[in-house]
Design an enzyme around this catalytic site. Structure first.
Site, PDB file in Angstrom:
ATOM      1  N   LYS A 165      -7.029   1.879  -7.354  1.00  0.00           N
ATOM      2  CA  LYS A 165      -6.523   1.402  -6.066  1.00  0.00           C
ATOM      3  C   LYS A 165      -5.058   0.985  -6.208  1.00  0.00           C
ATOM      4  CE  LYS A 165      -7.582  -2.633  -3.926  1.00  0.00           C
ATOM      5  NZ  LYS A 165      -6.350  -3.159  -3.299  1.00  0.00           N
TER       6      LYS A 165
ATOM      7  N   ASP B 169      -4.166   1.515  -0.707  1.00  0.00           N
ATOM      8  CA  ASP B 169      -4.583   0.366   0.086  1.00  0.00           C
ATOM      9  C   ASP B 169      -3.384  -0.235   0.808  1.00  0.00           C
ATOM     10  OD1 ASP B 169      -6.160  -1.628   1.110  1.00  0.00           O
ATOM     11  OD2 ASP B 169      -6.261  -2.793  -0.742  1.00  0.00           O
TER      12      ASP B 169
ATOM     13  N   LYS C  97      -3.420  -0.939   4.105  1.00  0.00           N
ATOM     14  CA  LYS C  97      -3.912  -1.750   5.235  1.00  0.00           C
ATOM     15  C   LYS C  97      -2.990  -1.595   6.448  1.00  0.00           C
ATOM     16  CE  LYS C  97      -6.559  -5.116   2.567  1.00  0.00           C
ATOM     17  NZ  LYS C  97      -6.260  -4.825   1.150  1.00  0.00           N
TER      18      LYS C  97
ATOM     19  N   ASP D 115      -0.361  -0.872  13.081  1.00  0.00           N
ATOM     20  CA  ASP D 115       0.882  -0.721  13.838  1.00  0.00           C
ATOM     21  C   ASP D 115       0.552   0.048  15.110  1.00  0.00           C
ATOM     22  OD1 ASP D 115       3.675  -0.493  14.497  1.00  0.00           O
ATOM     23  OD2 ASP D 115       4.153  -0.582  12.359  1.00  0.00           O
TER      24      ASP D 115
ATOM     25  N   THR E 249     -11.898 -10.578   2.959  1.00  0.00           N
ATOM     26  CA  THR E 249     -12.840 -11.470   2.258  1.00  0.00           C
ATOM     27  C   THR E 249     -12.197 -12.812   1.880  1.00  0.00           C
ATOM     28  OG1 THR E 249     -12.329 -10.181   0.289  1.00  0.00           O
ATOM     29  CG2 THR E 249     -14.425  -9.749   1.329  1.00  0.00           C
TER      30      THR E 249
ATOM     31  N   ARG F 181      -8.900  -8.673 -10.467  1.00  0.00           N
ATOM     32  CA  ARG F 181      -8.626  -9.643 -11.529  1.00  0.00           C
ATOM     33  C   ARG F 181      -9.687  -9.703 -12.619  1.00  0.00           C
ATOM     34  NH1 ARG F 181      -6.711 -13.832  -7.007  1.00  0.00           N
ATOM     35  NH2 ARG F 181      -8.182 -12.507  -5.894  1.00  0.00           N
TER      36      ARG F 181
HETATM   37  O1  C5P Z   1     -11.079  -8.651  -7.554  1.00  0.00           O
HETATM   38  P1  C5P Z   1      -9.846  -9.253  -6.930  1.00  0.00           P
HETATM   39  O2  C5P Z   1     -10.131 -10.425  -6.027  1.00  0.00           O
HETATM   40  O3  C5P Z   1      -8.722  -9.498  -7.876  1.00  0.00           O
HETATM   41  O4  C5P Z   1      -9.387  -8.071  -5.964  1.00  0.00           O
HETATM   42  C1  C5P Z   1      -8.246  -8.185  -5.275  1.00  0.00           C
HETATM   43  C2  C5P Z   1      -7.955  -6.826  -4.706  1.00  0.00           C
HETATM   44  O5  C5P Z   1      -8.869  -6.514  -3.659  1.00  0.00           O
HETATM   45  C3  C5P Z   1      -6.577  -6.788  -4.125  1.00  0.00           C
HETATM   46  O6  C5P Z   1      -5.999  -5.549  -4.505  1.00  0.00           O
HETATM   47  C4  C5P Z   1      -6.801  -6.876  -2.652  1.00  0.00           C
HETATM   48  O7  C5P Z   1      -5.810  -6.208  -1.933  1.00  0.00           O
HETATM   49  C5  C5P Z   1      -8.153  -6.223  -2.493  1.00  0.00           C
HETATM   50  N1  C5P Z   1      -8.880  -6.725  -1.343  1.00  0.00           N
HETATM   51  C6  C5P Z   1      -9.153  -5.899  -0.292  1.00  0.00           C
HETATM   52  N2  C5P Z   1      -9.788  -6.351   0.813  1.00  0.00           N
HETATM   53  C7  C5P Z   1     -10.214  -7.598   0.883  1.00  0.00           C
HETATM   54  C8  C5P Z   1      -9.984  -8.442  -0.203  1.00  0.00           C
HETATM   55  C9  C5P Z   1      -9.296  -7.977  -1.309  1.00  0.00           C
HETATM   56  O8  C5P Z   1      -8.805  -4.723  -0.337  1.00  0.00           O
HETATM   57  N3  C5P Z   1     -10.895  -7.995   1.934  1.00  0.00           N
END
Ligand code: C5P
Length: 245
Positions: free
Chosen positions: A35, A62, A64, A67, A121, A212
């Site tokens: 990603k 990613d 996101k 627009d 999240t 992470r």
């Molecule tokens: O596992 P960790 O918390 O480190 O993952 C963070 C990654 O997940 C980031 O790259 C973040 O952009 C992505 N993420 C996401 N959607 C979310 C939460 C986190 O794509 N709702």
């Protein structure tokens, strides 16, 4: 049935391609999807996407996107030309934005699978209330997922805690991507609606995004292997349950 490797996406949240490549190489046997997010893409651009063909992995871009429909459609076309496998856009960008994006993928016969982000999240109900959303995170995520599916978007990003109801309430074919994966007892950092890899798979997640827990591990390859084992065993239990029912 996708292999555990194709169900695990590693978030390359690094400041340089050199650092991203170093760990991506170590985990490639267990991780089928890399990603590329805002940090790496802002610093390195399309060179980061090329890591996919170099390492034999799919790229999940990613960005996101959120627009006006015209701008998002053009960005979707550009990502398609880069050869990415997944691309994210915010479902809250609205029906017309989502429809234009989905139509552009069809028109270009692109290989991109669009994924609509529902509710991040990292947000809980208090955060939602502060931006004027009175419903629960789950209700809001379901509303956005339905909107995205009806607009022609095949997949969504949601909390593993919401995956089961997404599949039940929106569509059985919805492709479910879940970040917010944590090992039992490990820190949540800025994530609020988290679950373990095994819980995410049991809830029906198709692709798990882990950052992470792999990036910051003393041994990233061992951490990725551990998560892929957890995915594999949850898949076997789910299959056994299906046979029994
Ligand atoms: O596992 P960790 O918390 O480190 O993952 C963070 C990654 O997940 C980031 O790259 C973040 O952009 C992505 N993420 C996401 N959607 C979310 C939460 C986190 O794509 N709702």
């Amino acid at each position: 049935m996708l292999s555990p490797r194709h169900r695990l996406a590693f978030a390359l949240d690094y400041p340089s391609l050199r650092e991203a490549r170093r760990t991506a190489e170590k985990v490639r046997d267990h991780v089928g999807v890399l990603k590329v997010g805002l940090e790496l893409f802002t610093r390195e651009g399309p060179k980061a996407v090329a890591l996919g063909s170099e390492l034999g992995s799919d790229i999940f871009l990613d960005l996101k996107l959120c627009d006006i429909p015209e701008t998002v459609e053009r960005a979707v076309a550009a990502a398609g030309e880069l050869g990415v496998r997944f691309l994210t856009l915010h479902a809250s960008g609205g029906r017309r934005m989502l429809e234009r994006a989905a139509r552009r993928v069809d028109r270009d016969k692109s290989e991109v699978t669009l994924l609509a982000v529902t509710v991040l999240t990292s947000l809980d109900e208090e955060d939602l209330a502060a931006i004027g959303i009175g419903s629960s995170a789950e209700e809001q995520a379901l509303r956005l997922a339905r909107l995205a599916w009806e607009a022609g978007i095949p997949g969504i990003v949601c909390s593993p805690m919401e995956a089961r109801s997404m599949r039940q309430a929106v569509h059985t074919k919805l492709y479910l991507v879940t970040p917010g994966i944590r090992a039992p007892g490990s820190p949540a950092y800025d994530q609020k609606r988290t679950a373990t890899a095994s819980e995410a798979v049991s809830a029906g997640a198709d692709l798990l995004v882990v950052g992470r827990a792999i990036r910051d591990a003393a041994d990233p390859a061992a951490a990725a292997w551990q998560i892929s084992r957890e995915i594999e065993s949850a898949l076997s239990s789910a299959e056994a349950d299906e046979r029994r029912s």
